[in-house]
Design a protein around this motif. Sequence first.
Motif, short mmCIF file in Angstrom:
data_model
loop_
_atom_site.label_atom_id
_atom_site.label_comp_id
_atom_site.label_asym_id
_atom_site.label_seq_id
_atom_site.Cartn_x
_atom_site.Cartn_y
_atom_site.Cartn_z
N ASN A 60 0.81 -1.22 0.00
CA ASN A 60 0.00 0.00 0.00
C ASN A 60 0.84 1.27 0.00
O ASN A 60 0.63 2.16 -0.82
N PRO A 93 7.12 -0.08 5.86
CA PRO A 93 6.97 -0.77 7.14
C PRO A 93 6.44 -2.20 7.03
O PRO A 93 6.31 -2.89 8.03
N VAL A 94 6.08 -2.62 5.81
CA VAL A 94 5.47 -3.94 5.63
C VAL A 94 6.31 -4.72 4.63
O VAL A 94 6.75 -4.16 3.63
N ARG A 95 6.53 -6.01 4.91
CA ARG A 95 7.17 -6.82 3.87
C ARG A 95 6.49 -8.17 3.78
O ARG A 95 5.95 -8.68 4.76
N ARG A 96 6.52 -8.72 2.56
CA ARG A 96 5.88 -10.02 2.35
C ARG A 96 6.85 -11.12 2.76
O ARG A 96 7.98 -11.15 2.31
#
Lengths: 345, 282
Positions: A85, A201-204
């Motif tokens: 996002n 701030p997000v990782r898969r």
Amino acid sequence: MTAQPTQQTRRIWVFIEQEDGAPHPVSWELLGAARRLAAELDAEHAVVEGVLLGHQVAPIAQEAFRYGASRVYLIDDPVLALYRNLPYAAGVSRLVQSYQPEIFLVGATTLGRDLASAIATRVQTGLTADCTELTIDPKQQILAATRPTFGGNLMATILCRQRRPQMATVRPRVLPMPQPLAEAAGELIREPLDMAEEEVPVRRLRLIPSQQQLNLEYADVIVAGGRGLGGPDGLPLLEELAQALGGVLGVSRPLVDAGWVSAEHQVGQTGKTVRPKLYIAAGISGAVQHRVGMSGADFILAINSDPQAPIFQVADLGIVGDLYQVAPELIRQVRALQGGDDHVR
Amino acid sequence: MHTVVAIKQVPDTSNVRINPDTGTLIREGAPVIINPYDVHALEMAVRLKERFGGKVTVLTMGPPKAAEALVECIEQGADRGILITDRKFAAADTLATSYVIAHAIEAIQAEEPVDLLLFGKQAIDGDTAQVGPGVASRLDVPLISYAIQIEAFDPAARRAIVHRRIEQGIEVLETSLPALLTVEKEIAAIRRAPLPNLIRAAGYQPEVWSADAPNPFDPASIGIKGSPTIVGKAFTPPPKEAGELVHVADVGLAAAVSTALAKIAAAGVVATLPAGAKGGSP
């Protein structure tokens, strides 16, 4: 062919959705709608342009030109290899601020819904979700975006009078797929992302792929079952009919709620919108929540024992009878028509 | 561990009736419920509280009647309920709504740090799925939409691992905290409310926040003024002309089916059926 931007250029943007380098066909459906809107709005000054983000995805821009984009804005960066996002929303929002499109269309997919609300909030504009019809209001010369609301019981036409862009999402298969041009040229504008991986701030960690790749939205034939099946045991029968016709199985919501079948088969307001060439509704009463998801089919055959069932109102042909008799007979006759390889005459 | 859950009281859309003359919703007697996805969001928050301690704050924007929804949330295990209500908020679209919710969360956060924000994936009346993502953007916290499971949660290290459903399967994401999740029903199964909660809820009065107090909202960002979109018109979907009905009881099974197949073949919609077909011979 490329329109030179002038003071009067009125940009209609389409988000070109891709995942793993594969463009989502809803992007082409939206480009088709954007071309129509451009003609309605201002044939002289309105231009249709695509917005493409990803990593090593430039070839997709060529496809966008063939579907009618005169220009594609590309942000190509390793940080954008997988959709997340924050970097996507930040990248697109900056493009919006730089180029100031008048209208911006995004597919109402999982990715598109997640992204579009973030962009609309960042640029502080109006966003209309899940539109089923897009036109230009002839008097006000603005986008009139019509969508179902209250579970499909009511249609509302939404306007965004002052702020720009006027944003809307549309589900796959709601709009027709346009014919691509054999060849088309356009202008590719590359823009930087300016965001480092550390800022995200997000990782898969991993992806657990679906066991089956069911492409319900783009199936040509769907055989769908509803509460009238009475139990999960009727589903193999409908699957057999679907197979005979080269189609896939769909269901209405109660079957998913009852746990008989996974949600990816669900057609309707809270499931998928489909637009097959043939839709067979077996034992589906046809509540409005289901009808909004399938009434775009080219031909609807409804089978129901209740002649008053609302599904018959949208059907091209209705068979009033017991689906447990009608479906096997359909399978038998379809096989006979197809040459009856495994059918005893 | 402090979780804030945003909920909405909605008409039960499975029971909605439309006035066919005016094309408007018949609101009298229409039952209202807590948006079903929000109930699961709250349940998730309560389960995290049971595991890590702390508290659950629930907030909603709506008419005064929405206070009853907050009381239900106390029954389910919430500790604090805040009703944001004022005529000035009326006619808010998703942009204005996300402003109000985000601003309220900032005020809550100022009193007591927030670790997690939970929203239902969408409300069943509007089905937009826009408010949760909008709030995440406004607060500049990571967004994970369509969450179906919290695999790991570490409030001390401020990290969580969350599963979300996407078109290709299930995506497993690691995020920093605080984060905002919009959830599917699978996130947590609803349990029966325990008796002590019911007793506490019976005497509970939610806090009421207006546009001006205790935390003033920006008048230009709320209600009609803060809403870029308006409803131009609303109408009931036009009915389609119904097709022909064939009764098995009248014409027999084989004839009913062959009539149908002949019509489908004539429409030329299915490549697997020869267009010249007259229906299968018995």
